[in-house]
Each structure stands twice: as C-alpha cells, then as structure tokens.
Design an enzyme around this catalytic site. Sequence first.
Site, mmCIF file in Angstrom:
data_model
loop_
_atom_site.group_PDB
_atom_site.id
_atom_site.type_symbol
_atom_site.label_atom_id
_atom_site.label_comp_id
_atom_site.label_asym_id
_atom_site.label_seq_id
_atom_site.Cartn_x
_atom_site.Cartn_y
_atom_site.Cartn_z
ATOM 1 N N ARG A 175 0.872 -1.167 0.000
ATOM 2 C CA ARG A 175 0.000 0.000 0.000
ATOM 3 C C ARG A 175 0.904 1.210 0.000
ATOM 4 O O ARG A 175 1.995 1.189 0.565
ATOM 5 C CB ARG A 175 -0.804 0.069 1.293
ATOM 6 C CG ARG A 175 -1.479 -1.196 1.665
ATOM 7 C CD ARG A 175 -2.026 -1.063 3.077
ATOM 8 N NE ARG A 175 -2.634 -2.342 3.460
ATOM 9 C CZ ARG A 175 -3.473 -2.467 4.465
ATOM 10 N NH1 ARG A 175 -3.801 -1.425 5.189
ATOM 11 N NH2 ARG A 175 -3.985 -3.641 4.749
ATOM 12 N N ASP A 178 0.251 5.272 1.298
ATOM 13 C CA ASP A 178 -0.772 6.075 1.970
ATOM 14 C C ASP A 178 -1.372 7.119 1.045
ATOM 15 O O ASP A 178 -0.793 7.459 0.018
ATOM 16 C CB ASP A 178 -0.148 6.811 3.162
ATOM 17 C CG ASP A 178 0.103 5.876 4.315
ATOM 18 O OD1 ASP A 178 -0.537 4.812 4.384
ATOM 19 O OD2 ASP A 178 0.969 6.209 5.151
ATOM 20 N N TYR A 193 12.544 4.436 -1.403
ATOM 21 C CA TYR A 193 11.679 5.608 -1.321
ATOM 22 C C TYR A 193 12.529 6.865 -1.368
ATOM 23 O O TYR A 193 13.698 6.849 -0.963
ATOM 24 C CB TYR A 193 10.923 5.631 0.015
ATOM 25 C CG TYR A 193 9.796 4.648 0.151
ATOM 26 C CD1 TYR A 193 8.504 4.991 -0.225
ATOM 27 C CD2 TYR A 193 10.013 3.384 0.686
ATOM 28 C CE1 TYR A 193 7.459 4.103 -0.077
ATOM 29 C CE2 TYR A 193 8.968 2.490 0.840
ATOM 30 C CZ TYR A 193 7.686 2.849 0.456
ATOM 31 O OH TYR A 193 6.656 1.971 0.601
ATOM 32 N N ARG A 219 8.448 8.457 6.460
ATOM 33 C CA ARG A 219 8.057 9.832 6.778
ATOM 34 C C ARG A 219 8.534 10.246 8.175
ATOM 35 O O ARG A 219 8.785 11.422 8.426
ATOM 36 C CB ARG A 219 6.538 9.983 6.655
ATOM 37 C CG ARG A 219 6.082 9.934 5.187
ATOM 38 C CD ARG A 219 4.615 9.603 5.035
ATOM 39 N NE ARG A 219 3.762 10.574 5.712
ATOM 40 C CZ ARG A 219 2.446 10.423 5.853
ATOM 41 N NH1 ARG A 219 1.833 9.349 5.375
ATOM 42 N NH2 ARG A 219 1.743 11.352 6.466
#
Lengths: 247, 247
Positions: free
Chosen positions: A50, A52, A110, A200
């Site tokens: 997934r 977000d 990422y 994050r």
Amino acid sequence: MERVFIVTEYDGTDYVGYQYQDNGPSVQGELQNALTQVYKEEIKVTGCSRTDAGVHARGHVSHFDAPFHIDADRIPYAVNAFLPENIAVKSAYYVSEEKSARFDTKGKRYCYRLYTGRTRSPLLSRYAYYVAGNLDLAKMQSAAEYFAGEHDFASFCASGGSQITTIRRIHEVLVARSEQNPNIIEITVSGEAFLYNMVRIIAGTLLDVGQGRILPEAIPTIINSCDRRRAGRTLPPSGLTLEEVFY
Amino acid sequence: MERVFIVTEYDGTDYVGYQYQDNGPSVQGELQNALTQVYKEEIKVTGCSRTDAGVHARGHVSHFDAPFHIDADRIPYAVNAFLPENIAVKSAYYVSEEKSARFDTKGKRYCYRLYTGRTRSPLLSRYAYYVAGNLDLAKMQSAAEYFAGEHDFASFCASGGSQITTIRRIHEVLVARSEQNPNIIEITVSGEAFLYNMVRIIAGTLLDVGQGRILPEAIPTIINSCDRRRAGRTLPPSGLTLEEVFY
C-alpha cells in the site's frame, strides 16, 4: 492465464492511497477498472505494498493474471488508454505464475523531498515538502548513516500498524541535494521492508537534525529507546515517492 | 501610498486564468484577497498580462498600491500566509508610483515543455505536454530560428483577440533538452509582447516540425501567409509557463 507484473507511476494527491477503499478513489481500483476494460473480464490486481493517501510512486509494482496474451510491450499502451492522467503503467513483463508482486519483494527504495527555497514554491509543492530556511546537510548526512542495518524501528513506527515485529533491515539512508534543483534535498531510504509511516518519520527526524533540534549522535539512542516520542514528527505524504521495488 | 511590484509563482491548473472572472477562481482574485487581508483594506492588483486557464507562472509580475509600509523583504511572507498553496509571492520591491506592471513591460520569456518518454508520466503531466515517440530536435532548432525579429504573426494568433495589429517582435525562440530531464524538450520563447495563444501555436508548429509534418524551411512561408490555418495546432495550456517578465 499468464501472470503479469506491471510497473506503475502515479500522482497520489487525489487518491485515498494505493489500496482499494470504500471512501474514495484508489490506484488499485483504477488499475483494476482499466485492466477489466482491456481484458473484458474482471481483473484483480495485487500490489507490492500500500502507499498512503497522497504518497506518489514512480515505480510501484503490481501483478495480475491475464486471461489472454498481449505482447508485454503493448500492455502499457492498452491499459493507459483507460487510466486517468494521474496514473500510468510504465512497463509490463510476464513472470512465472507463482511470482507475487506482494510476497516476493526483496526491497524498496523511497525518496522524501524537502524544498528549502526562500519562499514556498507552488510548482514544486505537490512533490516536495517546504521547509523555510537552510538545513545543515552535513549533519543530516552523518545522522543518516546510523539507520543502516537491522534494528528495532519501533521509534519510527506510527501506532495502528498490525505488524508482528518492529525489526526491519534498512540498506541505506542517503541525504543529498537534487541534481535537478539545488534547493531540493532528497532523503533516499532503501530497505527490505518498512513499518507504517517509517520513511516519513525518518525524514521528519532528519529534518530535526538539519534544523539543529536533534544531534546526529542522538540517532542510535532514539532507535534503541523504541519510543515513538523520541523520534521526529511524521512529515506529510506529498513529499514521499516510492521510487523502485526490487525483486 | 507606495507602489509595489510583486513577482508571483503559481500552478494555473485550477484557475480560470490570471485575470479575475465571475466563473471561477483566478490568480488575481486570490492575490487581491490576500493583500486585502494583509493591509486591512481593499487592494486592487494590476498584472503584467493575463495568462489563460491552466497556464503556469514562475515569474508573473503584478503591482498594487500599499496603504502603509511593510519592508519589501517581508511582503512575501505576509501575503503568502493568506494565499492558497498553488500561489506564492516570491519577491516584492517598491517602485516609483508611475511604474506599471502592465504598461512598462519590456518583454517576457515563456517556456513550453514537451515530454517525450516511452509512456506518459503522471508526475510530469501537470507541467509538460506528452508526445509519444521521438522528435527531430535539430529540425525543430533550425525552424525556431525563423521566428526571431519583427513579423506579422497573424498565422500564430487565435481568433478572438482584440489587438489593433498582429505585428510583434520576437527576440528568440530556443529549442533544447531540459538539463533536468533529457526526455523533456523546452521551447523557450522571448519577445516584446505576444498575441492570443501565440506561444502555444508556435509550440504546436515546432512540434509538427519535430514530427516531420512541417519542414523547417516552411516557417517563413507560414509566417508570411498571415493565415492561421497554415500554422500548427494550439497546444494545451498545461505545458506553458510564464518564466520571467522584463522591465
């Protein structure tokens, strides 16, 4: 039936996330809808992970089972014709039928982008988080080195995750100025797997280091504390892009 | 009263254009609203030019008359606090009261961006127009050279403009790969003043050259014909950015 991997780029701003949900449009929902139109029967799509709401991807990977053969090179064109402008399949390839985009990932990369210009930039704000003032890049770089390796990352995990363990292996965290724009600082995080909001929170902690609120040498203590309150805040999703998935 | 010039960056996607209109949000309307909140009285803003719906700006210039003094360096921060995320004032400076952002422009520089990757790119589609397949950059470059100088650009003007003459002076049209992304081709057009849709029609004509539908040597004939039907199509607004205004 033949199993297909598709690599997908998307602007996550207007989606509830990758995964299908009742409360709004999802990337998975759009992919399933487009593939169903291409193959004229209902296609289910399984994603590598997934992402977000609001998180972007340049190289998200999904798989599906194709009811008939289309040349791999032609799949992106066929599917993109039925996708909205903010999602596109970049490439596709056939794999053996036991391969899973979800369970066979070896790692992911990422990138979290910070924009540090004098004033905020409307033409960059969709993909980079604005930070007023300069950051101490050297300190951020030395802090980043402490993340590599296998650690209990409970301090870097939002509550609400359902994982059995909070131990994860990070390959590398790199902090560098973007080659494309020296006002953008890129925090690149590569690892085997990630906890909920982990990138994050790492980015938020490195931002605290860059602004002098956390010392680089404090990172090991923060990791070892296994206490979410010791790490920095969770930065907004818009700065985050899933760049690549490894198999 | 002191006259102030403000340099503004905006993402035009969600606006009816720079100029205030009844039928939707405009950049001018948002600027006036923000300035009115800063100065606690109604402020009128005059722009260097309209930009069409969907066109972006990195350096649009406007002026207004400030009822009291705020240090020029602080004006962007004061105003940006009241602007939506897709508009920001980048800088501000005081000018003599007879200076006009609209009437004293010496020229403007626009950039039209084409993205030429194998498949379309959702992370670039907001600011670059997607073109499938390769373009002949050398041909586009030699075609671009014919635009410089003072010409009657009636062939490159959408109907509906209210100008007295269609003669305009173009300083330079440049075609180059973006340094930031080699799949992006930048068509940079600098000139004194422009006709309605002129840059988007020049870009459309150069795209026809790059795709082999128009020969570079045909450009002078197209210009001399003063016939809109001889030039290429008007490309969509999203690829266009007003980069800089000269005074």
